[in-house]
Design a protein around this motif. Structure first.
Motif, short mmCIF file in Angstrom:
data_model
loop_
_atom_site.label_atom_id
_atom_site.label_comp_id
_atom_site.label_asym_id
_atom_site.label_seq_id
_atom_site.Cartn_x
_atom_site.Cartn_y
_atom_site.Cartn_z
N SER A 136 0.83 -1.21 0.00
CA SER A 136 0.00 0.00 0.00
C SER A 136 0.86 1.26 0.00
O SER A 136 0.53 2.26 -0.65
N LEU A 137 1.99 1.22 0.70
CA LEU A 137 2.89 2.38 0.72
C LEU A 137 3.54 2.59 -0.64
O LEU A 137 3.67 3.73 -1.10
N SER A 172 4.25 6.07 -4.99
CA SER A 172 4.52 6.15 -6.42
C SER A 172 3.55 7.10 -7.12
O SER A 172 3.92 7.79 -8.07
N SER A 173 2.31 7.17 -6.64
CA SER A 173 1.35 8.09 -7.23
C SER A 173 1.59 9.52 -6.75
O SER A 173 1.44 10.48 -7.50
N PHE A 202 11.90 1.62 3.14
CA PHE A 202 12.20 0.91 1.89
C PHE A 202 11.05 1.06 0.90
O PHE A 202 11.28 1.29 -0.31
N ALA A 203 9.81 0.97 1.38
CA ALA A 203 8.65 1.12 0.50
C ALA A 203 8.59 2.52 -0.10
O ALA A 203 8.26 2.68 -1.28
N VAL A 204 8.91 3.52 0.70
CA VAL A 204 8.92 4.90 0.21
C VAL A 204 9.96 5.06 -0.90
O VAL A 204 9.70 5.67 -1.95
N LEU A 205 11.15 4.50 -0.70
CA LEU A 205 12.20 4.58 -1.71
C LEU A 205 11.80 3.87 -2.99
O LEU A 205 12.04 4.37 -4.10
N VAL A 206 11.17 2.68 -2.87
CA VAL A 206 10.71 1.94 -4.05
C VAL A 206 9.66 2.75 -4.79
O VAL A 206 9.67 2.84 -6.03
N GLY A 207 8.72 3.36 -4.04
CA GLY A 207 7.67 4.16 -4.68
C GLY A 207 8.23 5.35 -5.43
O GLY A 207 7.81 5.66 -6.56
N ILE A 208 9.20 6.05 -4.83
CA ILE A 208 9.83 7.20 -5.50
C ILE A 208 10.57 6.75 -6.76
O ILE A 208 10.47 7.39 -7.82
#
Length: 447
Positions: free
Chosen positions: A80-81, A86-87, A172-178
């Motif tokens: 979800s993160l 990413s959006s 980590f999720a934030v970095l993947v999304g960016i």
């Protein structure tokens, strides 16, 4: 059956399961003691009557339900993160508008969970209600603020997922999304894949919540069979504390922000939110209330469409002030019930985890409980403590939704004012004028 009726039906079933579990557990406690217990044979094996139900059936059913909640924590938070970030990281949406909106939403969530922790520590709703447990709780090591920040960044993200280190998973999720947002067409394809996975996980959440009434029954029956009934007054104390904090957040924090940051009369916004609040309370869903929230922001509050169309949907996704308040109070309450002293590092971890996890969390029934399970695991508290509050939590969920949509409109109004696109003539219109009444009728009819 409509979605609202399904939610009402599920809420009723959970309440029935909670009450039935308490009654049956209490009857077992009253009926059987060391002198009055009987031995029964099941498949050639001898069990005490009390033990067969409490240590057998109730324990098995309750443990399966708790494990099901734990099972979803890591995949739900990570996926979800990634979808949310990413959006949000779309270059066309970032800039002044995005940074102001996200900053205000994160700030209000930070205030909500911090205030909730302080009040819970002062009032101590779980004091005097101590559950004996054989589990060994390892307190979080005291570290300075610098070490807490360092520990947020994983050296091995796979290991962080295996160990359930939520702060490292979130980072980590934030970095993947960016990274996905910056990969152009490839990132869009990966984002669609993550969104499909997220849909599947959300469906699992809904399936587990359909089983919640039975899980609540087993957990509450076991609790009532092993706990003095007088201790249930503490659960009521928890309920009223959370309810009070939700109302205080809506009537103090948001109005203060409007006065300080936008120089606007907060009473005007609160009065014009009446119809939206009623719908939010009945639907218990920020997403379901989104059309009315958008209409209120534009037609009643004078927020320009360019701001409202971005800020309001964003708020429905990342603005979880009500859930943050619940998580803060519930964490302290459960810690007090299990006799665990939370250190400064633990409290800081709760604030950081609850605030960061709000980004991208979907507004569907049951997610708040899974987020609470995540917070409890982060500070080494037993997830089983959710059994104490899950029944009455459904009743608080409606109020949380009202707080969340009020926060969405508040932030949209402040951002519009700062960008110079707030129609103050519309904002300052009498809430009880004919135009406002007609606008209310139109938006309710459209919904």
């Amino acid at each position: 059956m409509s979605q609202d009726k399904q939610k009402t039906h599920l809420t009723l079933k959970i309440v029935i399961g909670m009450i039935t579990g308490i009654v049956i557990g209490a009857l077992l406690q009253i009926s059987f003691d060391d002198s009055g217990d009987r031995v029964i044979n099941v498949f050639g094996m001898a069990f005490s009557t009390y033990g067969f139900f409490v240590d057998g059936i109730f324990n098995i059913g309750g443990t399966i339900f708790i494990n099901s909640l734990k099972m979803l924590v890591v995949p739900l938070v990570f996926v979800s993160l990634v979808c949310g970030v990413s959006s949000l990281s779309d270059p066309s949406k970032l800039g002044r508008l995005g940074s102001k909106s996200v900053g205000l939403y994160v700030m209000t969530t930070f205030i909500a969970v911090t205030f909730a922790l302080i009040m819970a520590l002062l009032i101590k709703p779980g004091e005097g209600f101590v559950i004996e447990t054989e589990a060994i709780f390892v307190p979080t090591q005291e570290h300075g603020f610098a070490q807490v920040i360092i520990d947020m960044f994983p050296s091995n993200p796979i290991n962080a997922m295996a160990e359930g280190n939520m702060l490292q998973i979130i980072v980590f999720a934030v970095l993947v999304g960016i990274a996905m947002a910056k990969c152009g067409e490839t990132g869009v394809k990966v984002q669609k894949a993550f969104e499909m996975i997220n849909d599947v996980i959300m469906k699992i959440v809904l399936i587990i919540m359909e089983l919640a009434p039975y899980g609540v029954f087993f957990l509450m029956a076991s609790l009532a069979a092993t706990t003095e009934l007088s201790a249930f007054s503490n659960i009521l104390a928890y309920f009223f504390l959370v309810f009070f904090l939700l109302i205080a957040h809506a009537l103090i924090v948001y109005p203060t922000m409007l006065i300080v940051l936008a120089r606007l009369n907060p009473l005007t916004l609160l009065l014009k939110m009446k119809d939206t609040a009623i719908f939010a309370f009945s639907s218990s869903s920020s997403s379901a209330t989104l059309p009315i929230t958008l209409a209120t922001a534009q037609k009643k509050l004078g927020v320009d469409r360019s701001v409202a169309s971005f800020t309001i949907p964003l708020g429905a996704t990342i603005n979880m002030d009500g859930t943050a308040i619940m998580q803060g109070v519930a964490t302290v309450f459960i810690a007090q019930v299990y006799g665990v002293d939370l250190s400064i590092a633990d409290l800081l971890m709760v604030v950081l985890t609850a605030t960061l996890a709000s980004i991208g969390t979907a507004g569907v029934p049951g997610v708040g409980l899974i987020m609470l399970a995540m917070v409890l695991q982060q500070v080494n508290l037993p997830v089983e403590g959710i059994a104490l509050i899950i029944g009455i939590d459904r009743l608080l969920d409606m109020t949380r939704t009202v707080v969340n949509v009020t926060g969405d409109c508040t932030v949209a109004t402040i951002v519009a004012k700062s960008e110079g696109v707030l129609n103050e003539a519309i904002y300052n219109t009498d809430p009880f004028s004919d135009e406002m009444i007609e606008a209310s009728k139109v938006e309710m009819h459209r919904t």
